[in-house]
Motif scaffolding. Structure first.
Motif, PDB file in Angstrom:
ATOM      1  N   GLU A  71     -39.728  21.208  40.134  1.00 16.32           N
ATOM      2  CA  GLU A  71     -38.902  21.162  38.930  1.00 16.32           C
ATOM      3  C   GLU A  71     -39.678  20.656  37.721  1.00 16.32           C
ATOM      4  O   GLU A  71     -39.510  21.174  36.610  1.00 16.32           O
ATOM      5  CB  GLU A  71     -37.662  20.311  39.151  1.00 16.32           C
ATOM      6  CG  GLU A  71     -36.717  20.374  37.977  1.00 16.32           C
ATOM      7  CD  GLU A  71     -35.298  19.974  38.323  1.00 16.32           C
ATOM      8  OE1 GLU A  71     -34.552  19.650  37.389  1.00 16.32           O
ATOM      9  OE2 GLU A  71     -34.935  19.992  39.508  1.00 16.32           O
ATOM     10  N   THR A  72     -40.511  19.648  37.910  1.00 14.91           N
ATOM     11  CA  THR A  72     -41.294  19.171  36.772  1.00 14.91           C
ATOM     12  C   THR A  72     -42.301  20.231  36.323  1.00 14.91           C
ATOM     13  O   THR A  72     -42.581  20.357  35.128  1.00 14.91           O
ATOM     14  CB  THR A  72     -42.022  17.852  37.100  1.00 14.91           C
ATOM     15  OG1 THR A  72     -42.732  17.974  38.342  1.00 14.91           O
ATOM     16  CG2 THR A  72     -41.052  16.696  37.198  1.00 14.91           C
ATOM     17  N   ALA A  73     -42.814  21.014  37.258  1.00 15.95           N
ATOM     18  CA  ALA A  73     -43.700  22.130  36.891  1.00 15.95           C
ATOM     19  C   ALA A  73     -42.938  23.142  36.042  1.00 15.95           C
ATOM     20  O   ALA A  73     -43.449  23.647  35.030  1.00 15.95           O
ATOM     21  CB  ALA A  73     -44.256  22.796  38.138  1.00 15.95           C
ATOM     22  N   TYR A  74     -41.700  23.411  36.432  1.00 17.23           N
ATOM     23  CA  TYR A  74     -40.834  24.322  35.665  1.00 17.23           C
ATOM     24  C   TYR A  74     -40.606  23.780  34.247  1.00 17.23           C
ATOM     25  O   TYR A  74     -40.671  24.530  33.268  1.00 17.23           O
ATOM     26  CB  TYR A  74     -39.507  24.493  36.400  1.00 17.23           C
ATOM     27  CG  TYR A  74     -38.404  25.121  35.577  1.00 17.23           C
ATOM     28  CD1 TYR A  74     -38.357  26.498  35.392  1.00 17.23           C
ATOM     29  CD2 TYR A  74     -37.411  24.335  34.986  1.00 17.23           C
ATOM     30  CE1 TYR A  74     -37.344  27.082  34.623  1.00 17.23           C
ATOM     31  CE2 TYR A  74     -36.406  24.912  34.220  1.00 17.23           C
ATOM     32  CZ  TYR A  74     -36.381  26.283  34.053  1.00 17.23           C
ATOM     33  OH  TYR A  74     -35.386  26.840  33.298  1.00 17.23           O
ATOM     34  N   ILE A  75     -40.364  22.468  34.135  1.00 21.71           N
ATOM     35  CA  ILE A  75     -40.139  21.852  32.824  1.00 21.71           C
ATOM     36  C   ILE A  75     -41.381  21.975  31.951  1.00 21.71           C
ATOM     37  O   ILE A  75     -41.304  22.359  30.777  1.00 21.71           O
ATOM     38  CB  ILE A  75     -39.735  20.372  32.981  1.00 21.71           C
ATOM     39  CG1 ILE A  75     -38.355  20.253  33.640  1.00 21.71           C
ATOM     40  CG2 ILE A  75     -39.715  19.663  31.615  1.00 21.71           C
ATOM     41  CD1 ILE A  75     -37.995  18.840  34.064  1.00 21.71           C
ATOM     42  N   THR A 302     -34.490  16.935  36.173  1.00 24.18           N
ATOM     43  CA  THR A 302     -35.283  15.737  36.452  1.00 24.18           C
ATOM     44  C   THR A 302     -35.431  14.973  35.143  1.00 24.18           C
ATOM     45  O   THR A 302     -36.246  15.321  34.288  1.00 24.18           O
ATOM     46  CB  THR A 302     -36.659  16.116  37.026  1.00 24.18           C
ATOM     47  OG1 THR A 302     -36.467  16.922  38.191  1.00 24.18           O
ATOM     48  CG2 THR A 302     -37.442  14.871  37.418  1.00 24.18           C
ATOM     49  N   VAL A 303     -34.615  13.934  34.983  1.00 28.09           N
ATOM     50  CA  VAL A 303     -34.453  13.251  33.704  1.00 28.09           C
ATOM     51  C   VAL A 303     -35.057  11.849  33.767  1.00 28.09           C
ATOM     52  O   VAL A 303     -34.887  11.134  34.756  1.00 28.09           O
ATOM     53  CB  VAL A 303     -32.960  13.169  33.313  1.00 28.09           C
ATOM     54  CG1 VAL A 303     -32.797  12.517  31.944  1.00 28.09           C
ATOM     55  CG2 VAL A 303     -32.337  14.568  33.309  1.00 28.09           C
ATOM     56  N   ARG A 304     -35.719  11.465  32.707  1.00 27.95           N
ATOM     57  CA  ARG A 304     -36.382  10.147  32.637  1.00 27.95           C
ATOM     58  C   ARG A 304     -35.341   9.066  32.323  1.00 27.95           C
ATOM     59  O   ARG A 304     -35.050   8.768  31.164  1.00 27.95           O
ATOM     60  CB  ARG A 304     -37.447  10.190  31.546  1.00 27.95           C
ATOM     61  CG  ARG A 304     -38.364   8.953  31.548  1.00 27.95           C
ATOM     62  CD  ARG A 304     -39.250   8.940  32.765  1.00 27.95           C
ATOM     63  NE  ARG A 304     -40.439   8.127  32.550  1.00 27.95           N
ATOM     64  CZ  ARG A 304     -40.963   7.333  33.474  1.00 27.95           C
ATOM     65  NH1 ARG A 304     -40.382   7.229  34.668  1.00 27.95           N
ATOM     66  NH2 ARG A 304     -42.059   6.660  33.242  1.00 27.95           N
ATOM     67  N   LEU A 328     -37.283  15.503  31.577  1.00 25.34           N
ATOM     68  CA  LEU A 328     -36.332  15.724  30.498  1.00 25.34           C
ATOM     69  C   LEU A 328     -35.874  14.401  29.892  1.00 25.34           C
ATOM     70  O   LEU A 328     -35.842  13.377  30.573  1.00 25.34           O
ATOM     71  CB  LEU A 328     -35.109  16.486  31.022  1.00 25.34           C
ATOM     72  CG  LEU A 328     -35.340  17.875  31.604  1.00 25.34           C
ATOM     73  CD1 LEU A 328     -34.023  18.426  32.150  1.00 25.34           C
ATOM     74  CD2 LEU A 328     -35.925  18.829  30.571  1.00 25.34           C
ATOM     75  N   THR A 329     -35.499  14.445  28.637  1.00 24.41           N
ATOM     76  CA  THR A 329     -34.877  13.278  28.005  1.00 24.41           C
ATOM     77  C   THR A 329     -33.410  13.215  28.444  1.00 24.41           C
ATOM     78  O   THR A 329     -32.836  14.229  28.865  1.00 24.41           O
ATOM     79  CB  THR A 329     -34.927  13.387  26.474  1.00 24.41           C
ATOM     80  OG1 THR A 329     -34.127  14.506  26.056  1.00 24.41           O
ATOM     81  CG2 THR A 329     -36.360  13.568  25.988  1.00 24.41           C
TER      82      THR A 329
END
Length: 389
Positions: A71-75, A302-304, A328-329
């Motif tokens: 998912e982070t790769a997608y972001i 996937t949000v920080r 993501l924020t």
């Protein structure tokens, strides 16, 4: 002989890699043909997640990390402006603003929203969006004192004073029932338009609740179900919607044995987190069969947020700045739940959403029975002490 074996092994690995790449590509294209409005990149991510759910030979916590990496790769590729055609953080947050601005209630007062976990992170931005859209809010919170400061900030940023808070501890069924009684005193019957079960915890140190369940399982799964069951009669039966915060970690677990909420951690708490989110995502379909109120589960991305504070890798100073960029924020994370709250038509009830689109959920086993959602539902109702079994 050794050289021959090594050559065969490498060839076989390459074959499996190419085969799986082609399989994922074909499945992604098929998804895109079924729903052309779903971007092909999202189709690839969904297909990879579904493929990951089949790797049952791999420990759950490793699959949790893999799903997060995918998912982070997608972001990074599609939501950070690094490549042609990708969006940026600012444009994504503007989409949230546009969504709120485009909402047109049929009446001056669109209704009441009951919200858990609205005093920080994604929840704060969902609350802000709903206030701007004209909703009145009741926020359930563990700390009345800290929530009052959040309410002051919400009033200042939205110009609306239609928000209050009530004490709610999701680790206690007793507290959930007390909260429901207080909500009913404040809200006329059938006045609740939205119930948003946003509060949650992840990978915290092992703890059993006063009701004798592992805390993640109760806070993320059992108490939200109980809260929903108790408030459903108080909701608008024609326009009401219930949202449950879920997670893509549901793709990391297949075995939903009903004894799991009683079990201690083995390697870490991520398996219990994935279990709780998977249960929610599969039970929304069954819950939707019991009521005309629309029921949805959503993954915000996937949000920080502080959700990750108990997972060591996310707090390491050396990589902290990297995660600030690739995750993501909280405002970006509010987009899908706000979409489900504000859009007039959002599709079929009892579905799981991410990136503003319906997603597939993987097959699961409940006490060794494949896709026994009925059995999981009965057990959940029994654990919650509900009569709806």
């Amino acid at each position: 002989m050794l050289l021959l074996f090594a050559t065969f092994s490498i060839t076989f690995i390459i074959y499996l890699f190419i085969y799986n790449i082609q399989k994922i590509r074909d499945a992604s294209r098929k998804l895109n043909s079924i729903d052309p409005s779903k971007p092909i990149a999202q189709c690839y991510l969904e297909t990879i997640n579904m493929e990951c759910s089949q790797w049952t030979w791999m420990p759950v916590f490793i699959r949790v990390y893999l799903v997060g990496m995918f998912e982070t790769a997608y972001i990074v590729i599609h939501k950070r402006g690094l490549f042609k055609g990708s969006t940026t953080r600012l444009s994504n947050e503007k989409c949230v603003d546009d969504l709120i601005q485009s909402y047109k209630a049929k009446e001056d007062y669109p209704g009441l929203a009951v919200f858990t976990g609205g005093d920080s992170g994604i929840g704060f931005h969902i609350c802000k969006g709903l206030l701007l859209a004209g909703f009145h809010l009741i926020i359930g919170t563990r700390s009345i004192e800290s929530c009052h400061s959040v309410i002051t900030e919400l009033k200042k940023s939205t110009g609306s004073d239609k928000v209050c808070c009530l004490e709610l501890d999701l680790s206690s069924f007793r507290s959930v029932k007390k909260f429901v009684k207080q909500v009913k005193l404040k809200a006329p019957k059938r006045d609740i338009r939205l119930l948003i079960n946003n509060a949650g915890i992840m990978n915290i140190p092992y703890k059993m609740t006063e009701d004798n369940y592992e805390s993640q399982c109760q806070i993320n799964y059992l108490s939200p179900i109980l809260l929903t069951e108790l408030l459903l009669p108080w909701m608008n039966q024609s326009t009401g919607r219930v949202l449950f915060a879920s997670s893509s970690t549901l793709y990391a677990i297949n075995n939903l044995n009903t004894t799991f909420p009683y079990e201690k951690y083995k390697l870490d708490g991520l398996s219990h987190y994935a279990y709780s989110k998977s249960c929610i995502s599969h039970l929304v379909k069954k819950l939707a069969e019991t009521t005309p109120v629309k029921i949805f589960a959503y993954h915000p991305g996937t949000v920080r947020t502080k959700l990750f504070e108990h997972t060591t890798v996310f707090s390491l100073p050396i990589v902290s700045k990297i995660f600030d960029f690739i995750m993501l924020t909280p405002k970006e994370g509010s987009q899908t739940p706000l979409y489900l709250c504000l859009m007039e038509k959002v599709g079929k009830s009892g579905t799981y959403w991410a990136n503003e689109h319906v997603q597939q959920t993987p097959p699961i086993f409940v006490n060794e029975k494949r896709d026994d959602i009925e059995g999981l539902w009965r057990d959940t109702m029994m654990k919650c002490g509900s009569k709806s079994q």
